[in-house]
Scaffold this motif. Structure first.
Motif, PDB file in Angstrom:
ATOM      1  N   SER A 178       0.848  -1.194   0.000  1.00  0.00           N
ATOM      2  CA  SER A 178       0.000   0.000   0.000  1.00  0.00           C
ATOM      3  C   SER A 178       0.887   1.249   0.000  1.00  0.00           C
ATOM      4  O   SER A 178       2.081   1.185   0.314  1.00  0.00           O
ATOM      5  CB  SER A 178      -0.901  -0.003   1.232  1.00  0.00           C
ATOM      6  N   MET A 179       0.298   2.381  -0.328  1.00  0.00           N
ATOM      7  CA  MET A 179       1.069   3.627  -0.379  1.00  0.00           C
ATOM      8  C   MET A 179       1.595   3.984   1.010  1.00  0.00           C
ATOM      9  O   MET A 179       2.721   4.443   1.163  1.00  0.00           O
ATOM     10  CB  MET A 179       0.194   4.772  -0.897  1.00  0.00           C
ATOM     11  N   VAL A 180       0.776   3.732   2.023  1.00  0.00           N
ATOM     12  CA  VAL A 180       1.207   4.143   3.366  1.00  0.00           C
ATOM     13  C   VAL A 180       2.320   3.220   3.885  1.00  0.00           C
ATOM     14  O   VAL A 180       3.232   3.667   4.589  1.00  0.00           O
ATOM     15  CB  VAL A 180      -0.004   4.265   4.326  1.00  0.00           C
ATOM     16  N   GLU A 181       2.269   1.943   3.477  1.00  0.00           N
ATOM     17  CA  GLU A 181       3.361   1.044   3.895  1.00  0.00           C
ATOM     18  C   GLU A 181       4.660   1.468   3.214  1.00  0.00           C
ATOM     19  O   GLU A 181       5.722   1.530   3.838  1.00  0.00           O
ATOM     20  CB  GLU A 181       3.030  -0.420   3.544  1.00  0.00           C
ATOM     21  N   PHE A 182       4.550   1.808   1.927  1.00  0.00           N
ATOM     22  CA  PHE A 182       5.775   2.228   1.232  1.00  0.00           C
ATOM     23  C   PHE A 182       6.280   3.567   1.789  1.00  0.00           C
ATOM     24  O   PHE A 182       7.477   3.831   1.805  1.00  0.00           O
ATOM     25  CB  PHE A 182       5.554   2.314  -0.282  1.00  0.00           C
ATOM     26  N   ALA A 183       5.335   4.396   2.247  1.00  0.00           N
ATOM     27  CA  ALA A 183       5.745   5.678   2.844  1.00  0.00           C
ATOM     28  C   ALA A 183       6.682   5.411   4.020  1.00  0.00           C
ATOM     29  O   ALA A 183       7.722   6.060   4.185  1.00  0.00           O
ATOM     30  CB  ALA A 183       4.508   6.443   3.311  1.00  0.00           C
ATOM     31  N   MET A 184       6.333   4.422   4.821  1.00  0.00           N
ATOM     32  CA  MET A 184       7.155   4.089   5.986  1.00  0.00           C
ATOM     33  C   MET A 184       8.501   3.506   5.545  1.00  0.00           C
ATOM     34  O   MET A 184       9.545   3.828   6.116  1.00  0.00           O
ATOM     35  CB  MET A 184       6.358   3.071   6.827  1.00  0.00           C
TER      36      MET A 184
END
Ligand code: FAD
Length: 465
Positions: A115-121
């Motif tokens: 997900s975008m938020v996982e990749f953000a991390m």
């Protein structure tokens, strides 16, 4: 009297995770987006970055300047060693962020859609280290961006589509993006003048061709790339300026002799190698991404996603720059006392801590909105991230350099001057600050107009009841 060493030991030295848990790095508002498996991955990544990558960053920076081609970096001893360790940490797959799930990636085991938020991390944690940024494809996000563009929009040649994704994911291929041109302002991709004449797209795949003419400029790693994504004018009779361009996919193996001239541009090599590429009646098999005339929209979307993650990488970089400043201030004495005791230092430190947190929150907010509503719906949030983060982080790194004195500015023993160049270049690359801010202003006015019109109509209706 028992010997001291015989006494029972009750004290256990705390591990890094005990004194500085991973939750310190995850904004509270997004913690519930991650399950145990993801938290475990972040812990592993953080450990890999802290213990394996950060201590070698300056060695890597020195070694990498010795290589002529970026592809040769894979022969760099530091990278060879770390690639092996990545497997041990179970972090060897390529993580590809997408705002919607369900992409078929069964043809290759080397990647995982997240997900975008996982990749953000992931981008934030890996962004702290120069080597980790390279290993997690965050350096310029070109290959990751190409994979995303191909997944999202498809390509007219399905076999090539599969092959390119497969090879990029396996690290056997490099791609580059060709938009900028010397004679027109790159801030607005609608200015692109390179042409591409498409012939036979109504015939079968093998017979259709495209002929490119024009010159692209300041193209990162063009000389080293196997696949070129070239933005060209294809719809010559189209009245709508947003539908005139197409993103063409050129396989370098298909180039006829003498149809292109590739010249390196003399630049500061710290931020990469750049080329000018001239196409002269360059006739190649037809391969276009998405539909004809959709190139500008595809590019806008790509640019939004890559810049969001580049900004997250910068937040990680800012975090590391702050740690280096803390370390320096704790060790360095100026005029008889530790720099850490100076009120100026404390004020500045607090100021930059707040700035990093602000940028990080903007980035995570944009990533979550992408997951919920798609990248297009999050363009305002992404616009804010892009307009604020590179400026703040490059100023923060500038402060860190000042604090380190000559050691920060000139020495290769710290990664600070590299960090400054990377963060500073993002204020120009992929749409300059002013252009982003102007776009945000236009969007704000258009939102206001829409709101006011609807509000006035509803008010009139209510008054009439
Ligand atoms: C590190 C790096 C890597 C790059 N890699 C690539 C690549 O791989 N492929 C590629 O195609 N290109 C690449 N570029 C080029 C990059 O995309 C362009 O430099 C960028 O789009 C800006 O275009 P320009 O340089 O023509 O500046 P211009 O468009 O000429 O803008 C110059 C200045 O004008 C001002 N300005 C612009 N718009 C406005 C506005 N609306 N209002 C007020 N002022 C404004 C800004 O200060 C801006 O910096 C790269 C650039 C850099 C720095």
């Amino acid at each position: 009297m028992p010997n001291v060493s015989d006494r029972p030991r009750t004290y256990k030295k705390p591990a890094l995770e005990d004194v500085d848990p991973i939750t310190n790095y995850i904004p509270a508002s997004v913690r519930d987006k991650f399950d145990e498996r993801q938290m475990d991955r972040f812990k592993k990544l953080r450990k890999f970055v802290e213990f394996e990558c950060l201590p070698l960053d300056t060695v890597y920076l020195q070694e990498s300047t010795l290589f002529e081609h970026e592809s040769d970096l894979e022969t760099c001893p530091v990278i060879i060693n770390l690639r092996k360790k990545l497997e041990a940490y179970q972090l060897h797959k390529m993580f590809v962020p997408m705002d919607q799930r369900g992409y078929d990636h069964s043809f290759n085991d080397n990647w995982e859609v997240v997900s975008m938020v996982e990749f953000a991390m992931i981008a934030f944690l890996a962004g702290r280290s120069v080597i980790a940024s390279y290993l997690f494809h965050l350096d310029d996000l070109i290959d990751l961006g190409t994979i995303q563009v191909l997944l999202r929009n498809g390509c007219s040649n399905h076999d090539l589509w599969v092959q390119v994704i497969d090879e990029l994911v396996s690290n056997n291929m490099k791609s580059c993006l060709m938009v900028s041109e010397r004679d027109v302002s790159g801030s607005d991709a609608l200015n692109v003048q390179t042409t591409c004449k498409i012939e036979g797209d109504d015939l079968n795949e093998e017979e259709a061709t495209m002929t490119l003419n024009g010159t692209k400029w300041f193209i990162k790693d063009a000389g080293d790339s196997d696949i070129w994504l070239v933005l060209c004018v294809t719809e010559f009779d189209e009245g709508n300026i947003y539908r005139k361009h197409t993103l063409c996919l050129v396989n370098r193996n298909d180039l006829p002799p003498n149809s292109t001239r590739i010249e390196p541009i003399e630049t500061n090599e710290a931020i990469g190698k750049f080329y000018e590429v001239q196409f002269k009646d360059c006739k190649v098999p037809l391969n276009i991404i998405g539909e004809r005339g959709e190139g500008y929209q595809i590019l806008q979307m790509k640019s939004s996603v890559t810049k969001l993650f580049q900004c997250l990488k910068l937040c990680g970089m800012g975090q590391e720059s702050l740690r280096l400043s803390n370390k320096r201030a704790a060790e360095r004495k100026v005029f008889g006392s530790k720099l850490q005791k100076s009120e100026y230092f404390k004020f500045d430190l607090a100021h930059w801590r707040i700035k990093i947190e602000t940028c990080k929150l903007l980035c995570f907010n944009a990533a979550i909105k992408c997951d919920y509503e798609g990248v297009k719906a999050a363009r305002e949030e992404i616009g804010m991230v892009k307009a604020v983060t590179p400026k703040e982080i490059s100023s923060l790194v500038d402060w860190s350099i000042q604090l380190h004195g000559c050691y920060g500015l000139c020495s290769t023993q710290t990664p600070l001057s590299h960090m400054w160049q990377v963060s500073r270049s993002l204020r120009i690359n992929d749409t300059p600050d002013e252009s982003l801010i102007s776009q945000l202003g236009r969007l704000e006015i258009s939102n206001y107009n829409k709101f006011q019109k609807t509000y006035d109509q509803e008010l009139t209706t209510l008054a009439g009841k």
